[in-house]
Design a protein around this motif. Structure first.
Motif, mmCIF file in Angstrom:
data_model
loop_
_atom_site.group_PDB
_atom_site.id
_atom_site.type_symbol
_atom_site.label_atom_id
_atom_site.label_comp_id
_atom_site.label_asym_id
_atom_site.label_seq_id
_atom_site.Cartn_x
_atom_site.Cartn_y
_atom_site.Cartn_z
ATOM 1 N N HIS A 178 0.842 -1.193 0.000
ATOM 2 C CA HIS A 178 0.000 0.000 0.000
ATOM 3 C C HIS A 178 0.880 1.248 0.000
ATOM 4 C CE1 HIS A 178 -3.259 2.530 2.272
ATOM 5 N NE2 HIS A 178 -3.206 2.807 0.979
ATOM 6 N N GLN A 179 0.900 1.912 -1.133
ATOM 7 C CA GLN A 179 1.629 3.175 -1.262
ATOM 8 C C GLN A 179 0.756 4.275 -0.641
ATOM 9 O OE1 GLN A 179 1.188 5.853 -4.610
ATOM 10 N NE2 GLN A 179 3.195 5.201 -5.326
ATOM 11 N N THR A 180 1.170 4.794 0.503
ATOM 12 C CA THR A 180 0.373 5.813 1.193
ATOM 13 C C THR A 180 0.709 7.201 0.646
ATOM 14 O OG1 THR A 180 2.003 5.839 2.995
ATOM 15 C CG2 THR A 180 0.072 4.401 3.256
ATOM 16 N N TRP A 181 0.087 8.219 1.208
ATOM 17 C CA TRP A 181 0.127 9.559 0.629
ATOM 18 C C TRP A 181 0.997 10.513 1.452
ATOM 19 C CZ3 TRP A 181 -3.912 6.569 2.037
ATOM 20 C CH2 TRP A 181 -4.446 6.789 3.307
ATOM 21 N N ALA A 182 1.435 11.543 0.779
ATOM 22 C CA ALA A 182 2.190 12.610 1.444
ATOM 23 C C ALA A 182 1.237 13.490 2.240
ATOM 24 C CB ALA A 182 2.922 13.446 0.399
ATOM 25 N N TYR A 183 1.781 14.153 3.234
ATOM 26 C CA TYR A 183 0.975 15.027 4.087
ATOM 27 C C TYR A 183 0.536 16.295 3.351
ATOM 28 C CZ TYR A 183 2.939 12.231 7.966
ATOM 29 O OH TYR A 183 3.311 11.215 8.813
ATOM 30 N N GLN A 184 -0.482 16.908 3.884
ATOM 31 C CA GLN A 184 -0.923 18.212 3.377
ATOM 32 C C GLN A 184 0.207 19.221 3.539
ATOM 33 O OE1 GLN A 184 -5.086 19.125 4.072
ATOM 34 N NE2 GLN A 184 -4.503 21.166 4.800
ATOM 35 N N HIS A 185 0.263 20.217 2.669
ATOM 36 C CA HIS A 185 1.416 21.125 2.625
ATOM 37 C C HIS A 185 1.667 21.844 3.943
ATOM 38 C CE1 HIS A 185 -1.800 24.084 2.000
ATOM 39 N NE2 HIS A 185 -0.920 25.000 2.378
ATOM 40 N N ASP A 186 0.604 22.073 4.733
ATOM 41 C CA ASP A 186 0.755 22.792 6.004
ATOM 42 C C ASP A 186 0.556 21.888 7.213
ATOM 43 O OD1 ASP A 186 -1.923 22.311 5.615
ATOM 44 O OD2 ASP A 186 -2.586 24.366 6.031
ATOM 45 N N SER A 187 0.755 20.585 7.025
ATOM 46 C CA SER A 187 0.561 19.631 8.112
ATOM 47 C C SER A 187 1.485 19.921 9.287
ATOM 48 C CB SER A 187 0.828 18.207 7.605
ATOM 49 O OG SER A 187 0.741 17.269 8.663
ATOM 50 N N ASP A 188 0.935 19.724 10.492
ATOM 51 C CA ASP A 188 1.747 19.925 11.699
ATOM 52 C C ASP A 188 2.247 18.590 12.273
ATOM 53 O OD1 ASP A 188 -0.576 18.842 12.717
ATOM 54 O OD2 ASP A 188 -1.049 20.506 14.061
ATOM 55 N N HIS A 189 2.105 17.510 11.506
ATOM 56 C CA HIS A 189 2.593 16.209 11.961
ATOM 57 C C HIS A 189 4.108 16.280 12.148
ATOM 58 C CE1 HIS A 189 3.394 11.942 12.232
ATOM 59 N NE2 HIS A 189 2.110 11.647 12.084
ATOM 60 N N LYS A 190 4.576 15.810 13.298
ATOM 61 C CA LYS A 190 6.010 15.909 13.589
ATOM 62 C C LYS A 190 6.855 15.094 12.605
ATOM 63 C CE LYS A 190 6.012 12.259 17.139
ATOM 64 N NZ LYS A 190 6.303 11.969 18.572
ATOM 65 N N GLY A 191 6.258 14.032 12.027
ATOM 66 C CA GLY A 191 6.981 13.212 11.063
ATOM 67 C C GLY A 191 7.251 13.920 9.756
ATOM 68 N N PHE A 192 6.563 15.046 9.529
ATOM 69 C CA PHE A 192 6.767 15.814 8.302
ATOM 70 C C PHE A 192 8.189 16.360 8.237
ATOM 71 C CE2 PHE A 192 4.292 19.051 5.445
ATOM 72 C CZ PHE A 192 4.645 18.306 4.318
#
Length: 287
Positions: A158-172
């Motif tokens: 399962h190829q998952t997706w990139a985060y939204q451009h302004d995501s606050d996820h620390k993994g970004f």
């Protein structure tokens, strides 16, 4: 001569049956496509909601299940198989479309619960573009599962997706907080994983979401910067799974969730279709 003709006809029939089964995704020949994800909330987003409905609308019978631990990376799944740990919520949608959840289930128990046609693997989203980290656990996990299931069971990644451009996820931060950097890393992983020889398909949900972001809807396909929007975001991922597993153009599928508008549905289906055609490249959706 009669015996020869009979043999030829029998051979043609066997080939035809095999081809029909492969096209519809049914590897076991029982008329039911059974899909299991060893996953987390991203597999929940992708397969737990609209995939069943898409399949049903074209008279395809499915059993769809997710072995769920929120945020689980491949390393945790490997730890759990080594310890035969009862750590999962087993969420299973049966033939009747009803979802049942069983608490405290092990991977080994679930693998023997059904004769699965497809089992999917995926990395936790912060590490989804980190090939070296993925390879620390994926081969061992794949080997374990392969030993437990029928030879006809196919594995998918399962190829998952990139985060939204302004995501606050620390993994970004792993991708310099840049969506395109993250997407390209995920695609690079997908390409490398596809060459390992273990996986029948790469399910390009990540590319489908990236495609959809080029539409008039823009970068709105997540609800919190990383999990998919409950309606059209999840529908986009489900459309991708449907077309890849069943080999049918999802744009010709009449199903649309009640809360998804006609335009949103068209964008989701077009984005998914283009992703299946070109899984490693962004294709613009002109809607």
């Amino acid at each position: 001569m009669k015996k020869l003709c009979f043999f030829i006809l029998l051979s043609i029939s066997a080939v035809s049956i095999t081809f029909a089964q492969s096209v519809k995704g049914d590897r076991n020949g029982d008329g039911i496509v059974k899909i299991l994800a060893i996953g987390n909330s991203f597999s929940e987003d992708a397969i737990e909601n609209y995939l069943y409905d898409l399949a049903t609308s074209t008279d395809k019978k499915t059993i769809i299940a997710n072995l769920y631990i929120g945020g689980a990376p491949l390393s945790l799944h490997l730890k759990n198989v080594n310890e035969d740990a009862n750590k999962y919520r087993y969420r299973k949608t049966g033939l009747d479309g009803k979802k049942n959840t069983t608490q405290a289930v092990s991977i080994s128990h679930t693998l023997s619960d059904e004769n699965w046609d497809y089992i999917s693997f995926q990395q936790a989203s912060p590490l989804s573009g980190k090939y070296d980290v993925i390879m620390e656990s994926l081969p061992q996990l794949v080997n374990y599962v392969r030993e437990k299931v029928d030879a006809e069971t196919q594995f998918v990644y399962h190829q998952t997706w990139a985060y939204q451009h302004d995501s606050d996820h620390k993994g970004f931060a792993n991708y310099n907080r840049d969506q395109l950097t993250m997407y390209k890393a995920i695609v690079d992983v997908s390409k490398k994983v596809s060459k390992l020889g273990d996986f029948k398909y790469i399910i390009p949900a990540g590319t489908a979401i990236q495609n959809a972001r080029t539409s008039s809807m823009g970068d709105t396909f997540t609800r919190d910067g990383y999990h998919l929007h409950l309606d059209y975001g999840r529908f986009t991922a489900a459309c991708t799974w449907y077309e890849k597993i069943f080999g049918k153009d999802v744009r010709k599928n009449s199903y649309k969730p009640e809360k998804v508008t006609e335009l949103q549905a068209k964008i989701a289906k077009e984005a998914a279709h283009k992703a299946v055609k070109k899984p490693y490249k962004v294709s613009k959706v002109k809607l």
